[in-house]
Design a protein around this motif. Structure first.
Motif, PDB file in Angstrom:
ATOM      1  N   PHE A  91       1.093  -1.293  -0.331  1.00 36.95           N
ATOM      2  CA  PHE A  91      -0.426  -0.075   0.201  1.00 36.95           C
ATOM      3  C   PHE A  91       0.670   1.327  -0.039  1.00 36.95           C
ATOM      4  N   ASN A  92       1.933   1.058   0.806  1.00 34.18           N
ATOM      5  CA  ASN A  92       2.969   2.493   0.791  1.00 34.18           C
ATOM      6  C   ASN A  92       3.590   2.134  -0.657  1.00 34.18           C
ATOM      7  N   THR A  93       3.798   1.738  -0.904  1.00 42.24           N
ATOM      8  CA  THR A  93       4.502   1.652  -2.797  1.00 42.24           C
ATOM      9  C   THR A  93       4.062   2.338  -3.378  1.00 42.24           C
ATOM     10  N   PHE A  94       2.886   1.798  -4.049  1.00 43.66           N
ATOM     11  CA  PHE A  94       1.974   1.691  -4.765  1.00 43.66           C
ATOM     12  C   PHE A  94       0.917   2.662  -4.877  1.00 43.66           C
ATOM     13  N   VAL A  95       0.557   3.707  -3.136  1.00 43.97           N
ATOM     14  CA  VAL A  95      -0.931   4.126  -3.107  1.00 43.97           C
ATOM     15  C   VAL A  95      -0.118   5.474  -2.333  1.00 43.97           C
ATOM     16  N   VAL A  96       0.728   5.164  -1.162  1.00 41.37           N
ATOM     17  CA  VAL A  96       0.516   6.542  -0.406  1.00 41.37           C
ATOM     18  C   VAL A  96       2.110   7.259  -1.670  1.00 41.37           C
ATOM     19  N   ASN A  97       3.505   6.206  -1.741  1.00 47.87           N
ATOM     20  CA  ASN A  97       4.183   6.875  -2.997  1.00 47.87           C
ATOM     21  C   ASN A  97       3.509   7.694  -3.932  1.00 47.87           C
ATOM     22  N   ARG A  98       2.838   7.286  -4.841  1.00 46.59           N
ATOM     23  CA  ARG A  98       2.276   7.425  -5.737  1.00 46.59           C
ATOM     24  C   ARG A  98       2.631   8.537  -7.434  1.00 46.59           C
ATOM     25  N   SER A  99       2.484   9.557  -5.580  1.00 50.04           N
ATOM     26  CA  SER A  99       3.605  10.650  -7.064  1.00 50.04           C
ATOM     27  C   SER A  99       4.677  10.709  -7.342  1.00 50.04           C
ATOM     28  N   VAL A 100       5.622   9.212  -6.791  1.00 51.07           N
ATOM     29  CA  VAL A 100       7.203   9.417  -6.564  1.00 51.07           C
ATOM     30  C   VAL A 100       7.369   8.565  -8.580  1.00 51.07           C
ATOM     31  N   LYS A 101       7.794   8.668  -9.160  1.00 52.27           N
ATOM     32  CA  LYS A 101       8.243   8.047 -10.197  1.00 52.27           C
ATOM     33  C   LYS A 101       9.231   7.160  -9.605  1.00 52.27           C
ATOM     34  N   SER A 102       8.853   5.815 -10.922  1.00 48.53           N
ATOM     35  CA  SER A 102       9.394   4.884 -10.281  1.00 48.53           C
ATOM     36  C   SER A 102      10.874   4.604 -11.243  1.00 48.53           C
ATOM     37  N   ASN A 103      11.256   6.002 -12.418  1.00 54.95           N
ATOM     38  CA  ASN A 103      13.022   5.618 -12.439  1.00 54.95           C
ATOM     39  C   ASN A 103      13.513   7.158 -12.510  1.00 54.95           C
ATOM     40  N   LYS A 104      13.266   7.273 -11.214  1.00 53.44           N
ATOM     41  CA  LYS A 104      14.234   7.906  -9.969  1.00 53.44           C
ATOM     42  C   LYS A 104      15.483   7.112  -9.426  1.00 53.44           C
ATOM     43  N   ALA A 105      16.594   8.640  -9.547  1.00 58.31           N
ATOM     44  CA  ALA A 105      17.978   7.840  -9.656  1.00 58.31           C
ATOM     45  C   ALA A 105      18.289   8.716  -8.315  1.00 58.31           C
ATOM     46  N   VAL A 106      19.383   7.642  -7.422  1.00 54.67           N
ATOM     47  CA  VAL A 106      20.929   8.899  -6.744  1.00 54.67           C
ATOM     48  C   VAL A 106      21.722   8.093  -6.811  1.00 54.67           C
ATOM     49  N   LEU A 107      22.517   8.790  -6.364  1.00 52.01           N
ATOM     50  CA  LEU A 107      24.126   7.986  -6.163  1.00 52.01           C
ATOM     51  C   LEU A 107      24.300   7.855  -4.790  1.00 52.01           C
ATOM     52  N   LEU A 108      25.261   6.718  -4.570  1.00 55.62           N
ATOM     53  CA  LEU A 108      25.941   6.177  -3.315  1.00 55.62           C
ATOM     54  C   LEU A 108      26.634   5.461  -3.886  1.00 55.62           C
ATOM     55  N   ALA A 109      27.797   6.585  -2.951  1.00 51.05           N
ATOM     56  CA  ALA A 109      29.499   6.556  -3.386  1.00 51.05           C
ATOM     57  C   ALA A 109      29.867   6.159  -5.363  1.00 51.05           C
ATOM     58  N   GLY A 110      29.611   7.908  -6.175  1.00 53.66           N
ATOM     59  CA  GLY A 110      29.232   7.733  -6.797  1.00 53.66           C
ATOM     60  C   GLY A 110      29.383   7.001  -7.638  1.00 53.66           C
ATOM     61  N   SER A 111      28.459   5.738  -7.586  1.00 54.63           N
ATOM     62  CA  SER A 111      27.371   4.546  -8.322  1.00 54.63           C
ATOM     63  C   SER A 111      26.055   5.250  -8.015  1.00 54.63           C
ATOM     64  N   GLU A 112      25.711   4.423  -9.349  1.00 54.05           N
ATOM     65  CA  GLU A 112      24.297   5.048  -9.823  1.00 54.05           C
ATOM     66  C   GLU A 112      22.957   3.771  -9.329  1.00 54.05           C
ATOM     67  N   VAL A 113      22.300   4.014  -8.037  1.00 57.31           N
ATOM     68  CA  VAL A 113      21.467   2.866  -7.121  1.00 57.31           C
ATOM     69  C   VAL A 113      19.475   3.496  -8.362  1.00 57.31           C
ATOM     70  N   SER A 114      18.938   2.384  -9.033  1.00 58.33           N
ATOM     71  CA  SER A 114      17.803   3.012  -9.864  1.00 58.33           C
ATOM     72  C   SER A 114      17.005   1.960 -10.071  1.00 58.33           C
ATOM     73  N   ALA A 115      16.000   1.151 -10.708  1.00 58.43           N
ATOM     74  CA  ALA A 115      15.244   0.927 -11.215  1.00 58.43           C
ATOM     75  C   ALA A 115      15.937   0.422 -12.670  1.00 58.43           C
ATOM     76  N   ILE A 116      15.697  -1.083 -12.470  1.00 59.72           N
ATOM     77  CA  ILE A 116      16.760  -2.009 -13.947  1.00 59.72           C
ATOM     78  C   ILE A 116      15.652  -2.946 -14.728  1.00 59.72           C
ATOM     79  N   CYS A 117      14.808  -2.581 -13.970  1.00 63.16           N
ATOM     80  CA  CYS A 117      13.911  -3.492 -14.367  1.00 63.16           C
ATOM     81  C   CYS A 117      13.782  -2.032 -15.527  1.00 63.16           C
ATOM     82  N   CYS A 118      12.857  -2.985 -17.172  1.00 63.92           N
ATOM     83  CA  CYS A 118      12.253  -2.237 -17.970  1.00 63.92           C
ATOM     84  C   CYS A 118      13.396  -0.854 -18.233  1.00 63.92           C
ATOM     85  N   ALA A 119      14.573  -0.736 -17.952  1.00 62.48           N
ATOM     86  CA  ALA A 119      15.056   0.074 -18.520  1.00 62.48           C
ATOM     87  C   ALA A 119      15.926   0.454 -19.339  1.00 62.48           C
TER      88      ALA A 119
END
Length: 713
Positions: free
Chosen positions: A458-486
């Motif tokens: 519920f929190n993933t698909f309803v509460v945070n429905r405005s958050v885009k699934s292609n969002k990405a951040v950097l962790l120690a210089g490396s990208e963290v993001s979704a790879i499915c359908c990328a």
């Protein structure tokens, strides 16, 4: 043929009076056993009797301990007497090497092995078979491996076991030791990812990242425990796992004084031995998977867009299982049913104190660092470990202390459900006061698991429905993001500046705005030219799309972004500490950071530069030394003159600049700016207040001087 009599009935004192051949016959008889007792032994000729009728004598050997055997040439071997049945050993630690029978019909006959590998037998009461088996194991181990830990009657906590006898721990606890080995291997994979520039998408697809869950990447709930950035992060989690080894099993380690760490093993018992009441390997793996997944799910409730990694939740889940096990042990009062003459009540509470201390330290750490998400994940993982034990009710121990698989399940002392044709089963936690029926406690644990899973969805698909699934951040210089359908998104023209990353997947981070925080610390090995020690200098950071280290200084090339420090006297370059913020677009494979040093007297002139790729700058941890190269065209080889370099060692032939690179999210940079501005405003107000107080003190002093007729100020 001479006569041969059954000399086994002759008293030992009369053996010397027998003929020599009779004494030889007696010796042969005493070295052999009859066919009934030793069915696998070869038959020897014990005596020779002639075929005459006068020799056919009934031998009075009914009370002989060795059955009599004679040989007649025409009949072969003849049994002339029967002896009483030989009874097997009934004491733990002993066995009979010749075939035997149990004295009581209710006993169970066990087949064991001596330390030399010879087969032997023993008889045990029903339910006590394990006492013979573990003692046979201890005898086989005796003299093979002795731990360095010598004290007798001193507690040997689980954190020391792996240093006492490594292979015994690996054999007894394969799941926890296997996890530790995999953690090391995964840390090496992380290092390979750094050296290859992100060729392996380890950082991208292993940690928990909320937006990636929207694309169905649920495996992250089970893989995030294997991700660590550096060994120091892993070391703390390894200590936690070492302290939970007894949740799986207790290894039979022979201590230095000859006693055994494991209760019920060996003839000599250690006063502080550990009872083997662990879950076993299968259920330990279940606790590890379930508790870490529950903790990872709950971590997304607090900060959905944060990256979660590390094995700390795994350690808390195993600690929760330990608490549940010892709570069941103490609640059922199993001390009265153990085969070891020792009271474990105080030991149970001592073990729980160790676990409680670890949990308290983690809570203090989480509160001090304001890590609410981590604290919540650890708490829920701890509860999940307890719930696993109470729901599945796994077997307790391997039979060395307790004879039943689930001895903690007892008949209910309090009738909670009214009249029933069958006695309900209950479990007790720590005492009979906290008694719960098995179906009720299992229903509550199942409800806890379903609530966590349901709210996470519920929190993933309803509460945070405005958050885009292609969002990405950097962790120690490396990208963290979704790879499915990328890859499909990239093929369809994802727009923006997106492109393929080094791992072959479409990058969700390319083209996004970031702020590179460049902190200049000091310069090493550089001496300013004589007469220019006080000249002002400046450090400038530039973002280029070419590598200056290969193509020259490129000072005339246009920079995508640049920022500079304030003017710095030359003498202060060795102790400079400047923070330069460089806003730029994230393009790790085509962006280079150039550090240029300028002389400002009499005019702005570059005199040295250094460069590093954006990917290397973001992956660097801590201080980074960059080699400075001269800009002077006369130094065609790129080497410095002896006057400009301090020191005479080969690796000091080039000056170096020490820097720290950090990545800042634009939102966080705004928060830092507002915080700094607020702090400056507060400092300014405090300074103004102090200046007003100083002016008032000066006015008071001037008034006092005027009243005293003293004109001094």
């Amino acid at each position: 043929m001479s006569r041969r009599w059954d000399t086994t009935v002759i008293p030992q004192v009369m053996a010397r009076t027998a003929p020599a051949e009779e004494q030889l016959d007696m010796a042969l008889r005493k070295l052999d056993a009859c066919h009934r007792i030793s069915p696998l032994a070869s038959i020897r000729v014990l005596g020779v009797r002639s075929g005459q009728a006068a020799d056919d004598v009934k031998l009075p050997v009914g009370q002989s301990r060795v059955c009599s055997v004679v040989y007649r040439p025409d009949e072969g071997v003849t049994w002339t007497a029967h002896t009483p049945a030989l009874h097997c050993a009934t004491e733990p630690g002993t066995c009979t090497t010749t075939p035997c029978e149990c004295r009581r019909s209710t006993d169970r006959k066990l087949e064991l092995r001596t330390p030399q590998g010879q087969r032997c037998w023993a008889c045990s009461e029903s339910g006590k078979e394990y006492t013979f088996k573990v003692n046979a194991l201890a005898e086989q181990m005796e003299g093979q491996s002795v731990s360095w830990w010598p004290p007798y009657g001193i507690n040997s906590p689980p954190i020391l076991w792996i240093f006492m006898d490594l292979w015994s721990v690996v054999d007894a606890c394969p799941v926890i030791t296997g996890y530790m080995f995999l953690f090391f291997c995964c840390l090496l994979v992380r290092k390979v990812e750094e050296f290859t520039g992100g060729l392996i998408p380890w950082t991208r697809c292993v940690p928990i990242f909320g937006p990636a869950l929207k694309r169905g990447e649920a495996w992250r709930f089970f893989t995030f425990t294997f991700f660590h950035l550096q060994f120091l992060d892993l070391f703390q989690n390894l200590l936690t796992l070492l302290d939970t080894l007894d949740v799986e099993a207790t290894p039979p380690i022979v201590l230095g004084d000859g006693s055994n760490l494991k209760c019920g093993v060996g003839a000599k018992q250690n006063f502080m031995c550990y009872p083997s009441i662990g879950l076993g390997s299968a259920h330990t793996l279940g606790v590890a998977l379930v508790s870490s997944a529950i903790g990872g799910m709950c971590s997304t409730w607090i900060k959905f867009g944060d990256v979660v990694a590390g094995a700390s939740t795994l350690g808390f889940g195993l600690s929760g299982a330990i608490v549940a096990l010892y709570a069941l042990y103490a609640g059922a009062k199993l001390d009265t049913t153990t085969s070891v003459q020792r009271n474990f009540e105080n030991w149970v509470w001592l073990r729980l104190i160790f676990v409680g201390f670890h949990i308290a330290m983690e809570f203090i750490r989480g509160i001090s660092q304001r890590d609410l998400a981590g604290l919540w994940a650890h708490t829920t993982a701890f509860v999940a470990g307890i719930a696993y034990v109470l729901y599945f009710l796994p077997p307790m121990g391997d039979g060395t202390v307790l004879s039943s698989d689930r001895p903690y399940v007892v008949a209910c002392e309090y009738d909670q459900g009214g009249f029933s044709t069958s006695a309900p089963e209950c479990i007790r936690l720590f005492s009979s006061i906290y008694e719960y029926q098995v179906p009720d406690i299992q229903r509550q644990c199942f409800l806890f698991y379903m609530t966590v899973v349901g709210w996470t969805v519920f929190n993933t698909f309803v509460v945070n429905r405005s958050v885009k699934s292609n969002k990405a951040v950097l962790l120690a210089g490396s990208e963290v993001s979704a790879i499915c359908c990328a890859s499909r998104q990239a093929a369809g023209g994802g727009g923006g500046g997106s492109g393929a990353s080094a791992d072959g997947f479409a990058s969700n981070m390319d083209g996004k705005e970031i702020i590179l925080w460049c902190e200049v610390l000091t310069m090493i090995g550089w001496r300013p030219p004589q007469g220019t020690e006080d000249a002002e200098r400046k450090v400038e950071i530039r973002c280029l799309d070419k590598d200056p280290a290969r193509q020259g200084p490129l000072l005339d090339a246009p920079a995508e972004a640049e920022a500079s420090s304030h003017s710095i006297p030359g003498k202060e370059l060795s102790s400079i500490r400047e923070s330069i913020f460089l806003p730029l677009q994230y393009k790790p494979n085509s962006t280079y950071i150039q550090i240029v040093l300028y002389d400002l007297d009499p005019q702005k002139k570059p005199w040295a530069f250094a460069s590093i790729s954006l990917a290397q700058a973001l992956r660097s941890k801590g201080q980074r030394r960059l080699k400075l190269q001269p800009v002077d065209k006369q130094a065609a080889s790129g080497s410095w003159s002896k006057e400009a370099v301090m020191g005479c060692l080969p690796w000091r032939r080039s000056p170096q600049i020490m820097m720290i690179f950090r990545n800042l999210d634009p939102r966080k940079a705004g928060e830092i700016r507002d915080a700094v501005k607020q702090q400056l405003d507060f400092t300014k107000q405090d300074l103004d207040k102090r200046e007003r107080e100083l002016e008032e003190l000066k006015a008071v002093r001037a008034t006092l001087n005027a009243e005293n007729g003293d004109g001094t100020s």
